[in-house]
Design an enzyme around this catalytic site. Structure first.
Site, mmCIF file in Angstrom:
data_model
loop_
_atom_site.group_PDB
_atom_site.id
_atom_site.type_symbol
_atom_site.label_atom_id
_atom_site.label_comp_id
_atom_site.label_asym_id
_atom_site.label_seq_id
_atom_site.Cartn_x
_atom_site.Cartn_y
_atom_site.Cartn_z
ATOM 1 N N HIS A 102 -15.486 70.230 -15.932
ATOM 2 C CA HIS A 102 -16.077 69.544 -16.903
ATOM 3 C C HIS A 102 -16.276 70.229 -18.157
ATOM 4 O O HIS A 102 -16.538 71.448 -17.821
ATOM 5 C CB HIS A 102 -17.533 68.824 -16.459
ATOM 6 C CG HIS A 102 -17.785 67.958 -15.560
ATOM 7 N ND1 HIS A 102 -17.816 68.736 -13.988
ATOM 8 C CD2 HIS A 102 -17.759 66.753 -14.995
ATOM 9 C CE1 HIS A 102 -17.999 67.660 -13.599
ATOM 10 N NE2 HIS A 102 -17.821 66.486 -13.812
ATOM 11 N N ASP A 105 -19.160 72.450 -17.821
ATOM 12 C CA ASP A 105 -19.368 73.604 -16.873
ATOM 13 C C ASP A 105 -18.991 74.710 -17.634
ATOM 14 O O ASP A 105 -19.347 75.925 -17.341
ATOM 15 C CB ASP A 105 -18.637 73.325 -15.716
ATOM 16 C CG ASP A 105 -18.722 72.104 -15.018
ATOM 17 O OD1 ASP A 105 -19.849 71.553 -15.037
ATOM 18 O OD2 ASP A 105 -17.809 71.223 -14.367
#
Ligand code: XUL
Ligand code: CO
Length: 440
Positions: A102, A105
């Protein structure tokens, strides 16, 4: 360059009799099955969020439990850079060819979108740099449009147009960096795209907005020339009570109602399918027969728990049936098997990250071997085609060819009387499947 997993060296294939927990027992990357290596068939990916962001937290222990070698790094960007290094080291030691992330992340969110995007650029440059001397590639990127407080009411299905806009800006950037890093797919998982109560929800507007949002993504993909697959990842519930992308059947209907079916395929997750009350194989097959199976989030739930436990897949029965679907679709093109799986809270040591992936990779490798034997022998295919053979001739063929209606079928029935039916042989077939699993 720091080493983050010092006590582990490259994981090797040692075969089923090995006593070494840090070795593959079934995953033999270079072994050929039907002309392709195991590595090419399985296209494993490490999930950045569970592996490098996961803390072993749960609602009763928000601080988490895991111990990692990057724990002492205080500065958020230094930590993000360290995790890039840790990701490549981990994938290379495992011999896993891909990773997935993501946007949030890989780089922490800043005060403004502009600053956040700058941070992303710094980390994307670091990833790109590291890719120059690595075989590890990006399978897919995605957007986290569910953790930040602004997405409380959803992202593209929020009641607030400014939140819709924010999510669009986020997906735009995430798609750009996915493309820049050579990502082969871009995934939409609906996060909070759902509702808690219809007492405060305009479901029609929310669904229409979801379709508008996805259409914008399709248009933007074309505009920037991103040639990866767009994928949606169905899930029935959690975090919302009802997620709009409930399961494959729901998403296919939604796509067709909104003209999206030619542009987006599915990323099927095992634990999401079972939460929807289906088997993993059911959702995979439904996607496959609709030419919509793009990629897989490989994990498993717990039969006794009703939520998304995201465990490493170890059930060979399920991995075999899943790989049978992958073989039947002719193998992955751009998709792969992403371990959307986390080690348990009590498995808090770095070595557990290796054990988890090894367990999952071995389970899918063995599933591939068995599925390929089943597919070659064709015994289940033969049984199924014989079971439906009546549709190849006579009245069955007339039905399939659209040559008859109710009147003709009534006439046929009046003339032919009671149909002869035959056994479905479920138990015999289940025993046959066990024979394959246990070494036929
Ligand atoms: C959540 C889930 C996500 C997606 C990516 O259940 O599966 O991690 O895979 O957003
Ligand atoms: Co997932």
């Amino acid at each position: 360059m720091s080493e983050y997993f010092k006590n582990v060296s490259k994981i090797q294939y040692e075969g089923p009799k090995s006593d070494n927990p840090l070795a593959y027992k079934f995953y033999n990357p270079d072994e050929k099955i039907n002309g392709k290596t195991m590595k090419e068939h399985l296209r494993f990916a490490v999930a950045y969020w569970h592996t490098f962001q996961g803390k072993g937290a749960d609602p009763f222990g928000l601080d988490g439990s895991v111990v990692r070698s990057w724990d002492e790094i205080g500065d958020a960007m230094d930590l993000a850079k360290a995790k890039v290094e840790a990701n490549f080291e981990f994938c290379e030691k495992l011999g896993v060819p891909f990773f997935c992330f993501h946007d949030r992340d890989i780089a922490p969110e800043a005060e403004t979108l502009k600053e956040t995007n700058k941070r992303l650029d710094v980390i994307v440059a670091a990833i790109k740099d590291r890719m120059k001397n690595s075989d590890v590639k990006l399978l897919w990127g995605t957007t986290n449009a569910f953790s930040n407080r602004r997405f409380t009411h959803g992202a593209s299905t929020s009641c607030n147009a400014a939140v819709f806009a924010y999510a669009a800006a986020q997906v735009k950037k995430a798609m750009e960096i996915t493309m820049e890093l050579g990502g082969q797919n871009y995934v939409f998982w609906g996060g909070r795209e759902g509702y808690e109560t219809l007492l405060n929800t305009d479901m029609k507007l929310e669904l229409d907005n979801l379709a508008r949002f996805l259409q914008m993504a399709v248009d933007y993909k074309k505009e920037i020339g991103f040639d990866g697959q767009l994928l949606i990842e169905p899930k029935p519930k959690e975090p919302t009570k009802h997620q709009y992308d409930f399961d494959t059947a729901t998403v296919l209907g939604f796509f067709r109602a909104n003209g999206l079916e030619k542009h987006i395929k599915m990323n099927i997750e095992a634990n999401h399918a079972t939460l929807a009350g289906h088997t993993f194989q059911h959702d995979l097959q439904l996607a496959r027969i609709n030419n919509a199976l793009g990629s897989i989030d490989a994990n498993q739930g717990d039969y006794l728990l009703g939520w998304d436990t995201d465990q490493f897949p170890t059930n060979i029965y399920d991995t075999t049936l899943a790989m049978l679907e992958v073989i039947k679709m002719g193998g992955f093109t751009k998709g792969g098997l992403n371990f959307d799986a986390k080690v348990r809270r009590a498995s808090f040591e770095p070595a557990d990250l290796f054990y988890g992936h090894i367990a999952g990779m071995d389970a899918f490798a063995q599933g591939l071997r068995i599925a390929s034997r089943i597919s070659e022998d064709g015994v289940f295919d033969k049984f199924i085609s014989e079971r439906y053979a009546i549709f190849n001739t006579g009245i069955g063929k007339d039905i399939v060819d659209g040559k008859v209606g109710f009147k003709e079928l009534e006439a046929y029935t009046l003339e032919n009387g009671e149909p002869e039916i035959s056994s479905g042989r479920q138990e015999m077939l289940e025993a046959l499947l066990n024979q394959y699993l246990l070494g036929k």
